[in-house]
Design an enzyme around this catalytic site. Structure first.
Site, mmCIF file in Angstrom:
data_model
loop_
_atom_site.group_PDB
_atom_site.id
_atom_site.type_symbol
_atom_site.label_atom_id
_atom_site.label_comp_id
_atom_site.label_asym_id
_atom_site.label_seq_id
_atom_site.Cartn_x
_atom_site.Cartn_y
_atom_site.Cartn_z
ATOM 1 N N ASP A 166 0.864 -1.170 0.000
ATOM 2 C CA ASP A 166 0.000 0.000 0.000
ATOM 3 C C ASP A 166 0.912 1.235 0.000
ATOM 4 O O ASP A 166 2.131 1.137 0.194
ATOM 5 C CB ASP A 166 -0.983 -0.009 1.180
ATOM 6 C CG ASP A 166 -2.196 0.886 0.875
ATOM 7 O OD1 ASP A 166 -2.087 1.758 -0.015
ATOM 8 O OD2 ASP A 166 -3.243 0.717 1.505
HETATM 9 C C1 BGC Z 1 -5.023 3.196 -0.101
HETATM 10 C C2 BGC Z 1 -5.198 2.145 -1.156
HETATM 11 C C3 BGC Z 1 -5.091 2.752 -2.509
HETATM 12 C C4 BGC Z 1 -3.756 3.439 -2.633
HETATM 13 C C5 BGC Z 1 -3.552 4.049 -4.002
HETATM 14 C C6 BGC Z 1 -3.782 4.037 -0.334
HETATM 15 O O1 BGC Z 1 -3.758 5.121 0.511
HETATM 16 O O2 BGC Z 1 -4.980 2.587 1.166
HETATM 17 O O3 BGC Z 1 -6.436 1.517 -1.001
HETATM 18 O O4 BGC Z 1 -5.260 1.792 -3.505
HETATM 19 O O5 BGC Z 1 -3.694 4.462 -1.673
HETATM 20 O O6 BGC Z 1 -4.406 5.079 -4.229
#
Ligand code: BGC
Length: 761
Positions: free
Chosen positions: A286
């Site tokens: 993530d």
């Molecule tokens: C989120 C993810 C997301 C990623 C990219 C993160 O902050 O937890 O769910 O896919 O950002 O946008």
């Protein structure tokens, strides 16, 4: 210079030829050969480049994205939502790097790119996986048309705490429903055939692995403590379902799982994911989660974090540049081998090859044309209708007559004319079509037949500002002074008094749900509860429409407001769909994918709990509160219709089935009312004894059916190994135990129609 010109001419020629070449799906062997050829030519730095995802927009990296790309640091780029800019970057990657490896652009296409569908929790409330699949297929086609070959979806985190803002992104509390929706969404994104070379498909990324939904206190990013049996029995099944459907990538989660960060967790990413499940796609962390391993107190520094994430099995570093800054040194120091790096890079290259990016790296943006397909808006409208849950309808106030009964209607509330709030936070990240607000939907429906008067009431705002409001340019209500709020309140009340009936649209705005949007309270935000109570006190008939992302406190409303429709975060067609339901052009049939608590103090509350103590003669000695019922306000699976259904004739094809065998449970469902309508027939089981305590009920089958008035249908459910096996904490393995089972079929998790069977060894 001449050489550069010649080579780019050669490349363009190749590209043009390949544009006309047939875009066929490659065999695994062909993909492997191409990966090996590429790998054999790559330097260590180029390999690490493929393991790096560059943030665009939101977050800045250590160097300008184009400088990194030029150096071959171009595994992926995220958060850029401008095809012109994407092409510019892609030209650098393809024409100015040694091996011409294209960039994989990713975006959070969660519930639509241009056509915005209901948010995932709402989709789960439809109990209609086929529809979720169709919706994600539209989303895939539109996103791919603008160059996004990768979506960070589906989000399949089981969530049993409505304080957690991200509950809206998943399918609720239940692993069986969650698994069905996970499978369907992967098929929607990647196609039933999983042919990623099809220009209408995108690579899906199941997330967040795993246990993110159990964050302590419902606070986003906080630690999760989940016993191993709950991991296997509750939190992991939707991931497994996504893998079985062929999902090509997976995202690790932010939080600590039992004190080991999910992004550095070898048990999760290696033992479970690869060794037990045989996943051969790639894992992306993530955002900035590898760098954050230091914050967790798990890694000493960036180098240690890179080592730990690598050892756990993270292929790609999202936005933290920890791999870029440390991996080469670790390889040179002998702490990571080249073979290990190759193993990490392989599935990333394979995905790019399977997606056809080498042949078609650029995009002629055409999502607008794709989204012009009228079926997409129709599907969004049907999906919204099917996901709405009718919570209350005293005296059959609904459906409302389109003319004749009321000559004027007041439409009131901060969310009544705020189409933007019908999109979740992620709904704003693509290029959303203009949404239809509830006010507009009602106007579309009634035309001039009824006079409609709108009043917003006081604004609703967040206590703490939202990062995403700025980053995604999401509309937010400004804070009002006490006088301004009072005036807005009085105007709304006067509007209610002046009209024959009131439709109140309350709930939460876009920036109040999703990531970094947890709440400590489930009460209505701002003065909405007071407004609701004051409007009801006028004595006018009141319909409450909820635009919200989680169960909220309806304790008072559930006793005083005659009709309550949960419309969730319904997407661009939400307003039309609400009007369809309120005025009877569609019959509500959605069911809750989560237990609805009476108050925040009941959390966690979920239907599949264990029963630990119950004495007929001493009712105090059971799990309950002395100041409030321990039952939820609305049970899991609950939802009303404009008609009624009866369930009868439960039948088990084999009352003494053998362990490992498959048998059938059938029941008759009759529409006993006077309108056609849908119900979701739900099957629950309970294992009466075994090597571990088993939940009082577990969903193990469902089917949404439509019945004409008086019509009866027989529903068929399969029970067998898949449904009866569970991971036993005492035996530490999967077991199907020869025990006595209860089985119920009905409309919600309190279904009464009962039978039982004994599984024979
Ligand atoms: C989120 C993810 C997301 C990623 C990219 C993160 O902050 O937890 O769910 O896919 O950002 O946008």
């Amino acid at each position: 210079m001449v050489l550069r010109w010649l080579s780019s001419l050669f490349l363009s020629a190749c590209l043009i030829t390949s544009l006309f070449a047939q875009n066929k799906s490659l065999t695994t062997g062909e993909v492997d050969n191409r990966v090996n050829q590429l790998l054999s030519q790559m330097t260590l730095e180029e390999k690490i480049g493929q393991m790096t995802q560059i943030p665009g927009g939101f977050v800045r990296g250590p160097e300008k994205p184009e400088d990194l790309i030029r150096k071959g640091i171009d595994g992926s780029v995220l958060w850029i939502n401008d095809p012109v800019e994407m092409n510019r970057m892609q030209h650098i990657a393809v024409e100015q790097t040694r091996l011409h490896i294209p960039i994989l652009f990713g975006l959070d296409v969660i519930h639509g790119y241009r056509t915005i569908f209901p948010a995932p929790l709402a989709m789960a409330a439809s109990w209609d996986p086929k529809m979720a699949e169709a919706a994600q297929a539209v989303a895939a086609k539109e996103a791919r048309a603008d160059g996004f070959a990768w979506t960070f979806a589906p989000m399949v985190d089981i969530a049993r705490d409505p304080r957690w803002g991200r509950i809206i992104e998943g399918s609720g509390e239940d692993p069986y429903l969650g698994a069905a929706m996970a499978r369907a969404q992967v098929r929607g994104f990647q196609g039933e055939d999983n042919d990623l070379s099809n220009p209408d498909h995108v690579l899906a990324c199941v997330k967040h692995f795993a246990g993110y939904g159990a964050a302590d206190g419902g606070r986003d990013y906080d630690s999760s403590y989940i016993p191993e049996d709950l991991m296997w029995n509750v939190y992991l099944p939707p991931f497994k379902a996504a893998l079985d459907a062929g999902v090509g990538s997976l995202m690790s989660a932010y939080m600590d799982l039992n004190d080991v960060p999910a992004t550095g967790n070898r048990w999760l990413l290696h033992d479970v994911l690869r060794q037990t499940w045989g996943f051969n796609g790639f894992v992306v962390s993530d955002a900035q989660a590898i760098g954050s391993l230091v914050t967790h107190g798990y890694a000493r520094d960036g180098s240690d974090a890179a080592l730990k994430a690598m050892n756990a099995g993270v292929n790609m570093d999202m936005a933290s540049f920890t791999y870029y800054q440390n991996l080469a040194k670790l390889v040179k120091a002998g702490q990571i081998s080249t073979a290990e790096i190759d193993a990490m890079v392989r599935p990333i290259l394979a995905a790019k090859i399977r997606l056809g990016l080498f042949e078609h790296p650029y995009v002629e943006p055409h999502s607008q044309q794709v989204a012009a397909d009228p079926h997409s808006a129709e599907l969004a409208r049907t999906a919204a209708q099917r996901s709405m849950v009718l919570l209350r309808n005293e005296g059959s106030l609904l459906p409302l007559a389109k003319s004749g009964k009321y000559s004027s209607i007041a439409v009131i509330g901060p969310l009544a004319d705020s189409g933007d709030d019908q999109l979740s936070m992620w709904g704003h990240i693509g290029k959303p079509n203009p949404p239809v607000s509830v006010l507009q939907g009602i106007r579309n429906k009634l035309g001039d037949a009824v006079r409609i008067e709108y009043s917003k009431g006081p604004n609703i705002t967040r206590e703490y500002p939202s990062f995403f409001a700025d980053a995604l340019h999401i509309h937010t209500d400004p804070k009002q002074t006490a006088e301004e709020a009072k005036k807005a309140f009085d105007d709304a009340l006067a509007t209610a008094k002046r009209n024959d009936m009131v439709i109140l649209v309350l709930g939460e705005g876009s920036i109040m749900n999703g990531e970094a949007a947890s709440r400590a309270s489930l009460d209505f935000v701002g003065q909405q509860e007071q407004l609701l109570e004051a409007v009801v006190a006028t004595g006018k008939p009141v319909v409450l429409v909820l635009i919200n992302a989680r169960p909220i406190n309806l304790l008072w409303a559930s006793e005083h407001v005659p009709a309550i429709l949960e419309a969730w975060v319904p997407g661009e067609q939400g307003g039309n769909a609400v009007a369809d339901i309120l005025f009877g052009d569609a019959v509500p049939g959605g069911k809750l994918p989560i237990t609805w608590p009476r108050t925040v103090g009941q959390i966690p509350i979920y239907y599949a709990h264990n029963l630990t103590q119950q004495h007929e003669d001493a009712p105090d000695f059971k799990s309950r509160y002395w100041d409030l019922s321990s039952f939820p306000l609305y049970p899991f699976g609950y939802g009303l219709s404009y008609t009624t259904f009866s369930y009868s004739n439960i039948h088990i094809s084999n009352p003494q089935p053998g362990v490992g065998s498959t048998f059938e449970v059938t029941a008759d469902v009759q529409n006993t009312g006077s309108r056609a309508g849908d119900t979701v027939a739900q099957l629950y089981i309970h294992q009466q004894a075994g090597s571990a305590s088993r939940p009082v009920r577990q969903l193990k089958g469902f089917e949404r059916i439509t019945l004409a008035p008086g019509e009866t249908k027989t529903v068929h459910f399969k029970l067998g190994k898949d449904e009866l096996t569970y991971w036993s904490p005492s035996l530490r393995k999967w077991v199907e135990e020869p025990e006595q089972f209860d089985v119920w079929v009905g409309e919600d998790s309190t279904a009464k129609l009962h039978s039982n069977f004994k599984l024979i060894d």
